[in-house]
Design a protein around this motif. Structure first.
Motif, mmCIF file in Angstrom:
data_model
loop_
_atom_site.group_PDB
_atom_site.id
_atom_site.type_symbol
_atom_site.label_atom_id
_atom_site.label_comp_id
_atom_site.label_asym_id
_atom_site.label_seq_id
_atom_site.Cartn_x
_atom_site.Cartn_y
_atom_site.Cartn_z
ATOM 1 N N HIS A 130 0.853 -1.183 0.000
ATOM 2 C CA HIS A 130 0.000 0.000 0.000
ATOM 3 C C HIS A 130 0.890 1.235 0.000
ATOM 4 O O HIS A 130 1.715 1.424 0.899
ATOM 5 N N ILE A 131 0.724 2.083 -1.038
ATOM 6 C CA ILE A 131 1.558 3.276 -1.223
ATOM 7 C C ILE A 131 0.673 4.513 -1.143
ATOM 8 O O ILE A 131 -0.389 4.560 -1.777
ATOM 9 N N CYS A 132 1.136 5.555 -0.380
ATOM 10 C CA CYS A 132 0.456 6.856 -0.340
ATOM 11 C C CYS A 132 1.505 7.960 -0.448
ATOM 12 O O CYS A 132 2.589 7.872 0.148
ATOM 13 N N VAL A 133 1.173 9.010 -1.247
ATOM 14 C CA VAL A 133 1.998 10.224 -1.303
ATOM 15 C C VAL A 133 1.075 11.418 -1.088
ATOM 16 O O VAL A 133 -0.050 11.447 -1.602
ATOM 17 N N THR A 134 1.557 12.375 -0.307
ATOM 18 C CA THR A 134 0.799 13.599 -0.088
ATOM 19 C C THR A 134 1.640 14.772 -0.561
ATOM 20 O O THR A 134 2.881 14.722 -0.584
ATOM 21 N N TRP A 135 0.936 15.879 -0.923
ATOM 22 C CA TRP A 135 1.653 17.089 -1.374
ATOM 23 C C TRP A 135 0.742 18.277 -1.151
ATOM 24 O O TRP A 135 -0.489 18.174 -1.266
ATOM 25 N N THR A 136 1.388 19.416 -0.856
ATOM 26 C CA THR A 136 0.668 20.677 -0.758
ATOM 27 C C THR A 136 1.495 21.757 -1.419
ATOM 28 O O THR A 136 2.729 21.735 -1.393
ATOM 29 N N ASP A 183 2.741 0.829 3.193
ATOM 30 C CA ASP A 183 2.040 -0.098 4.086
ATOM 31 C C ASP A 183 1.668 0.567 5.419
ATOM 32 O O ASP A 183 1.788 -0.025 6.506
ATOM 33 N N GLY A 184 1.249 1.861 5.350
ATOM 34 C CA GLY A 184 0.787 2.600 6.507
ATOM 35 C C GLY A 184 1.878 3.289 7.281
ATOM 36 O O GLY A 184 1.590 4.047 8.225
ATOM 37 N N ILE A 226 -7.786 9.364 -5.101
ATOM 38 C CA ILE A 226 -7.198 10.704 -4.955
ATOM 39 C C ILE A 226 -8.152 11.564 -4.121
ATOM 40 O O ILE A 226 -9.361 11.608 -4.390
ATOM 41 N N TRP A 227 -7.557 12.267 -3.160
ATOM 42 C CA TRP A 227 -8.300 13.245 -2.347
ATOM 43 C C TRP A 227 -7.724 14.637 -2.609
ATOM 44 O O TRP A 227 -6.564 14.789 -3.019
ATOM 45 N N ASP A 228 -8.500 15.629 -2.353
ATOM 46 C CA ASP A 228 -8.042 17.013 -2.600
ATOM 47 C C ASP A 228 -7.477 17.657 -1.323
ATOM 48 O O ASP A 228 -7.499 18.869 -1.165
ATOM 49 N N ARG A 229 -6.958 16.843 -0.453
ATOM 50 C CA ARG A 229 -6.353 17.341 0.788
ATOM 51 C C ARG A 229 -5.263 16.354 1.215
ATOM 52 O O ARG A 229 -5.176 15.233 0.675
ATOM 53 N N VAL A 230 -4.508 16.784 2.208
ATOM 54 C CA VAL A 230 -3.488 15.908 2.790
ATOM 55 C C VAL A 230 -4.139 15.096 3.902
ATOM 56 O O VAL A 230 -4.648 15.664 4.875
ATOM 57 N N LEU A 231 -4.191 13.770 3.702
ATOM 58 C CA LEU A 231 -4.772 12.931 4.744
ATOM 59 C C LEU A 231 -3.853 12.875 5.969
ATOM 60 O O LEU A 231 -2.621 12.955 5.856
ATOM 61 N N ARG A 232 -4.499 12.714 7.095
ATOM 62 C CA ARG A 232 -3.725 12.557 8.317
ATOM 63 C C ARG A 232 -3.048 11.190 8.305
ATOM 64 O O ARG A 232 -3.516 10.244 7.654
ATOM 65 N N ALA A 233 -1.988 11.066 9.062
ATOM 66 C CA ALA A 233 -1.232 9.810 9.095
ATOM 67 C C ALA A 233 -2.092 8.658 9.571
ATOM 68 O O ALA A 233 -2.002 7.536 9.038
ATOM 69 N N GLN A 234 -2.962 8.901 10.571
ATOM 70 C CA GLN A 234 -3.797 7.827 11.083
ATOM 71 C C GLN A 234 -4.807 7.360 10.044
ATOM 72 O O GLN A 234 -5.133 6.172 9.957
ATOM 73 N N ILE A 250 -4.289 7.283 6.880
ATOM 74 C CA ILE A 250 -3.543 6.437 5.948
ATOM 75 C C ILE A 250 -3.288 5.068 6.558
ATOM 76 O O ILE A 250 -3.398 4.037 5.879
ATOM 77 N N VAL A 251 -2.978 5.026 7.855
ATOM 78 C CA VAL A 251 -2.773 3.746 8.528
ATOM 79 C C VAL A 251 -4.050 2.918 8.486
ATOM 80 O O VAL A 251 -4.022 1.705 8.205
ATOM 81 N N ASN A 252 -5.169 3.559 8.787
ATOM 82 C CA ASN A 252 -6.440 2.831 8.777
ATOM 83 C C ASN A 252 -6.770 2.266 7.391
ATOM 84 O O ASN A 252 -7.326 1.168 7.269
ATOM 85 N N ILE A 253 -6.459 3.022 6.355
ATOM 86 C CA ILE A 253 -6.692 2.518 4.990
ATOM 87 C C ILE A 253 -5.757 1.345 4.705
ATOM 88 O O ILE A 253 -6.164 0.324 4.125
ATOM 89 N N ALA A 254 -4.496 1.474 5.104
ATOM 90 C CA ALA A 254 -3.518 0.437 4.815
ATOM 91 C C ALA A 254 -3.813 -0.859 5.546
ATOM 92 O O ALA A 254 -3.574 -1.955 5.017
ATOM 93 N N ASN A 255 -4.312 -0.784 6.792
ATOM 94 C CA ASN A 255 -4.596 -2.016 7.533
ATOM 95 C C ASN A 255 -6.047 -2.473 7.391
ATOM 96 O O ASN A 255 -6.511 -3.338 8.127
ATOM 97 N N CYS A 256 -6.759 -1.863 6.426
ATOM 98 C CA CYS A 256 -8.119 -2.276 6.060
ATOM 99 C C CYS A 256 -9.136 -2.035 7.164
ATOM 100 O O CYS A 256 -10.208 -2.652 7.166
ATOM 101 N N SER A 257 -8.837 -1.163 8.091
ATOM 102 C CA SER A 257 -9.813 -0.848 9.131
ATOM 103 C C SER A 257 -10.782 0.228 8.682
ATOM 104 O O SER A 257 -11.807 0.444 9.339
#
Length: 430
Positions: free
Chosen positions: A310-316, A327-328, A377-385, A387-394
């Motif tokens: 699971h890969i995530c990149v954020t940018w502003t 992987d979260g 894709i979201w139009d904001r920077v997701l919080r770290a938690q 991203i973790v929840n998405i990565a661990n399928c919660s």
């Protein structure tokens, strides 16, 4: 008895007419049947028309000629009868002198000396000739009566013939019309059957294409993956939706690849005037890079082990700050990546290829080889938690700008879509 003798004497009369009876001549008496003296009834002559004769007219002419011959023979027989009456007295003398000799026989001429000695044979031949002539005459008269009868009503016969032909023509036209109707009906049925068959084949072809592309009935609209098995410049996926103007974003996806060297380009976003508006790429032996407006940041990610990651990149745009998660877990961060540059809208978002022009000019050496899923894709920077929840399928949190749904992704060039198991099962590779 007298009639038979008279017919036999006719030949003697004919001979005597040439030389004339001489005194003391000897007469030979021959019997002739009564039928030999019969004569037919002549028909009135028919006027001849100028020009070519029809078959009926030729037949009439032949009958008339034959009748004229019969009439001439009749006249000859009449003349012979007159001679017979004159010789009646002589016949009496013949009967009285039976067995005797007339004086002067040696000096006289035997007018019957050229006749056969058998009178019965002569009578038989003459009888047969007359009977044959009579039969021919009756046959010709019968044919003439038939032809005259047919010629007497030519208009009626032609009218009947025309009516019969008209009836046959109507029947033929009716049959032709029936055949044309059957042909048209058969053509319509064939066309309908052909259209039905083509429709069924098209539906089947579409179904096969969908199956080849993996577009089957997924358990949920997001329960699928895009497979890109070869490093070519023609296998790719395309996101139907485009991006609005963005000042920040978060892009997350699941990917699996064992390609070497480099996994290629998981995704790229190009706009007019800038082919590298947003790009994630691992090319050759270089690390994975994030490009914003053709500006580069290297990311500390390692995903080419053939397992799901699971890969995530954020940018502003504010200070060009970026983050990288695998992987979260956040593995890298940085700034000054295209700071204060807004992401331009209306571009093309491609999966598996790097664009040198908007939507095209792919380079096979930069193609992604592997499988992709859950690209959001979201139009904001997701919080770290988050991203973790998405990565661990919660948490199931689709992108508010670009969600991962089946009807929003097209595949081309042999790329395919396949069902993918639940998030928990993907975690078994971790």
């Amino acid at each position: 008895m007298l009639a038979l003798l008279a017919a036999g004497v006719a030949l003697a009369v004919a001979a005597g007419a040439q030389d004339g009876p001489s005194p003391g001549s000897r007469f030979v008496c021959t019997a002739l049947p009564p039928e030999a003296a019969r004569a037919g009834c002549p028909l009135p002559a028919m006027p001849m028309q100028g020009g070519a004769l029809s078959p009926e007219e030729e037949l009439r002419a032949a009958v008339l000629q034959l009748r004229e011959t019969v009439v001439q023979q009749k006249e000859t027989l009449g003349a012979q009868r007159e001679a017979i009456r004159e010789l009646t007295g002589k016949l009496a003398r013949c009967e009285g002198l039976a067995g005797g000799k007339a004086p002067g026989r040696a000096a006289g001429k035997d007018t019957m000396g050229d006749l056969p000695r058998d009178p019965g044979h002569v009578v038989e031949q003459l009888s047969r000739s007359l009977q044959t002539l009579k039969d021919r005459l009756e046959s010709l008269e019968h044919q003439l009566r038939v032809n005259v009868s047919n010629a007497a009503l030519p208009s009626d016969f032609r009218e009947m013939l025309q009516q019969r032909l008209a009836e046959l023509e109507r029947q033929l036209l009716h049959k032709v019309a029936e055949l044309e109707d059957e042909k048209s009906l058969l053509h319509n049925e064939t066309s309908a059957h052909r259209q039905k068959t083509e429709s069924a084949l098209n539906a089947l072809l579409q179904r096969v294409t969908e199956l080849e592309r993996g577009n089957s009935a997924f358990k949920t609209p997001d329960a699928f993956k895009v497979s890109l098995p070869l490093r070519t410049n023609y296998l790719y996926g395309k996101i139907k939706k485009t991006l609005p103007e963005l000042f920040a974003f978060t892009i997350c996806l699941w990917l699996r690849s064992s390609a070497s060297p480099g996994i290629g380009t998981p995704f790229s976003y190009a706009v007019p005037g800038q082919a590298n508006e947003i790009v994630l790429i691992e090319w050759g032996n270089n690390p994975i890079e994030l490009l914003i407006n053709d500006k580069v940041a290297q990311l500390p990610l390692f995903v080419s082990d053939g397992k799901w990651h699971h890969i995530c990149v954020t940018w502003t745009t504010r200070d060009g700050m970026w983050e990288a998660f695998q992987d979260g877990e956040k593995l890298g961060t940085g700034e000054n990546l295209a700071p204060w540059h807004p992401i331009k809208p209306g571009g093309v978002l491609i999966l598996g290829q790097e664009q040198d022009t908007v939507g095209g000019r792919f380079d096979a050496t930069q193609a992604f080889v592997g499988e992709l899923s859950q690209f959001n894709i979201w139009d904001r920077v997701l919080r770290a938690q988050e991203i973790v929840n998405i990565a661990n399928c919660s948490t199931n949190m689709p992108g508010n700008i670009i969600p991962w749904v089946d009807n929003n992704v097209d595949v081309f060039g042999g790329a395919s879509k396949w069902p993918v198991e639940t998030c928990e099962e993907r975690l078994l590779d971790l």
